[in-house]
Write a protein that holds these residues in place. Structure first.
Motif, PDB file in Angstrom:
ATOM      1  N   VAL A 117      24.294  42.084  26.203  1.00 38.67           N
ATOM      2  CA  VAL A 117      24.502  40.656  25.960  1.00 38.67           C
ATOM      3  C   VAL A 117      23.846  39.910  27.110  1.00 38.67           C
ATOM      4  CG1 VAL A 117      26.183  38.823  25.614  1.00 38.67           C
ATOM      5  CG2 VAL A 117      26.672  41.132  24.789  1.00 38.67           C
ATOM      6  N   LEU A 118      22.811  39.156  26.787  1.00 41.40           N
ATOM      7  CA  LEU A 118      22.020  38.488  27.805  1.00 41.40           C
ATOM      8  C   LEU A 118      22.057  36.979  27.583  1.00 41.40           C
ATOM      9  CD1 LEU A 118      20.187  39.322  30.179  1.00 41.40           C
ATOM     10  CD2 LEU A 118      18.272  39.274  28.603  1.00 41.40           C
ATOM     11  N   TYR A 119      22.408  36.250  28.627  1.00 41.88           N
ATOM     12  CA  TYR A 119      22.397  34.786  28.588  1.00 41.88           C
ATOM     13  C   TYR A 119      21.148  34.316  29.323  1.00 41.88           C
ATOM     14  CZ  TYR A 119      27.256  35.424  27.295  1.00 41.88           C
ATOM     15  OH  TYR A 119      28.402  35.812  26.663  1.00 41.88           O
ATOM     16  N   VAL A 120      20.265  33.647  28.602  1.00 47.08           N
ATOM     17  CA  VAL A 120      19.009  33.161  29.169  1.00 47.08           C
ATOM     18  C   VAL A 120      18.881  31.668  28.899  1.00 47.08           C
ATOM     19  CG1 VAL A 120      17.797  35.370  29.036  1.00 47.08           C
ATOM     20  CG2 VAL A 120      17.773  33.870  27.082  1.00 47.08           C
ATOM     21  N   GLU A 121      17.929  31.036  29.583  1.00 47.42           N
ATOM     22  CA  GLU A 121      17.728  29.591  29.430  1.00 47.42           C
ATOM     23  C   GLU A 121      17.285  29.215  28.016  1.00 47.42           C
ATOM     24  OE1 GLU A 121      18.365  27.140  31.618  1.00 47.42           O
ATOM     25  OE2 GLU A 121      19.211  28.683  32.934  1.00 47.42           O
ATOM     26  N   GLU A 181      28.448  31.346  20.842  1.00 45.66           N
ATOM     27  CA  GLU A 181      29.781  31.577  21.396  1.00 45.66           C
ATOM     28  C   GLU A 181      30.368  30.251  21.841  1.00 45.66           C
ATOM     29  OE1 GLU A 181      29.062  34.224  24.617  1.00 45.66           O
ATOM     30  OE2 GLU A 181      28.725  35.938  23.321  1.00 45.66           O
ATOM     31  N   GLN A 182      31.657  30.073  21.599  1.00 45.88           N
ATOM     32  CA  GLN A 182      32.338  28.878  22.057  1.00 45.88           C
ATOM     33  C   GLN A 182      33.089  29.195  23.347  1.00 45.88           C
ATOM     34  OE1 GLN A 182      34.831  27.624  18.831  1.00 45.88           O
ATOM     35  NE2 GLN A 182      33.130  26.667  17.746  1.00 45.88           N
ATOM     36  N   TYR A 183      33.072  28.247  24.282  1.00 48.17           N
ATOM     37  CA  TYR A 183      33.789  28.396  25.537  1.00 48.17           C
ATOM     38  C   TYR A 183      34.256  27.041  26.012  1.00 48.17           C
ATOM     39  CZ  TYR A 183      29.594  26.776  27.987  1.00 48.17           C
ATOM     40  OH  TYR A 183      28.534  26.029  28.424  1.00 48.17           O
ATOM     41  N   ALA A 195      23.963  33.517  22.946  1.00 50.15           N
ATOM     42  CA  ALA A 195      23.724  34.777  23.645  1.00 50.15           C
ATOM     43  C   ALA A 195      22.683  35.581  22.881  1.00 50.15           C
ATOM     44  CB  ALA A 195      25.011  35.574  23.760  1.00 50.15           C
ATOM     45  N   LEU A 196      21.874  36.316  23.613  1.00 49.79           N
ATOM     46  CA  LEU A 196      20.883  37.209  23.024  1.00 49.79           C
ATOM     47  C   LEU A 196      21.463  38.617  23.056  1.00 49.79           C
ATOM     48  CD1 LEU A 196      17.905  37.529  22.021  1.00 49.79           C
ATOM     49  CD2 LEU A 196      17.338  38.063  24.376  1.00 49.79           C
ATOM     50  N   LEU A 197      21.597  39.238  21.894  1.00 46.92           N
ATOM     51  CA  LEU A 197      22.126  40.591  21.791  1.00 46.92           C
ATOM     52  C   LEU A 197      20.975  41.553  21.564  1.00 46.92           C
ATOM     53  CD1 LEU A 197      25.131  39.910  19.396  1.00 46.92           C
ATOM     54  CD2 LEU A 197      25.151  39.971  21.866  1.00 46.92           C
ATOM     55  N   ILE A 198      20.876  42.565  22.407  1.00 45.82           N
ATOM     56  CA  ILE A 198      19.824  43.565  22.285  1.00 45.82           C
ATOM     57  C   ILE A 198      20.502  44.906  22.048  1.00 45.82           C
ATOM     58  CG2 ILE A 198      17.846  44.653  23.399  1.00 45.82           C
ATOM     59  CD1 ILE A 198      17.707  42.091  25.171  1.00 45.82           C
TER      60      ILE A 198
END
Length: 83
Positions: free
Chosen positions: A29-33, A80-82, A16-19
């Motif tokens: 919290v941004l999920y990107v490719e 992050e684990q899922y 995850a990218l945290l800004i």
């Protein structure tokens, strides 16, 4: 007597990218490719003298976000684990 479960789920990891925005208590919290590429792009914008409006599209709960580069306090990557 113990029971063993044969169908244990596979644990996956995503980044995850945290800004962190100035004046905000929680990060975006941004999920990107390609999170590492977006992270490096924002780092380059922070190092530069010019200000710009940044608009990014995500694949998670946040679909699209835009903010001014002068409002960024920090940027981070988080694994992050899922299941």
């Amino acid at each position: 007597m113990t029971t063993q479960f044969s169908g244990t789920p596979q644990i996956k990891t995503r980044t995850a990218l945290l800004i962190f925005i100035k004046g905000s208590s929680a990060p975006i919290v941004l999920y990107v490719e390609k999170p590492v590429a977006v992270y490096e792009e924002i780092q380059q914008l922070l190092k530069g003298q010019s200000s710009a409006i940044i608009e990014k599209e995500g694949t998670g709960p946040i679909k699209k976000v835009s903010f001014h580069s002068s409002q960024i306090a920090a940027v981070a990557l988080q694994d992050e684990q899922y299941v």
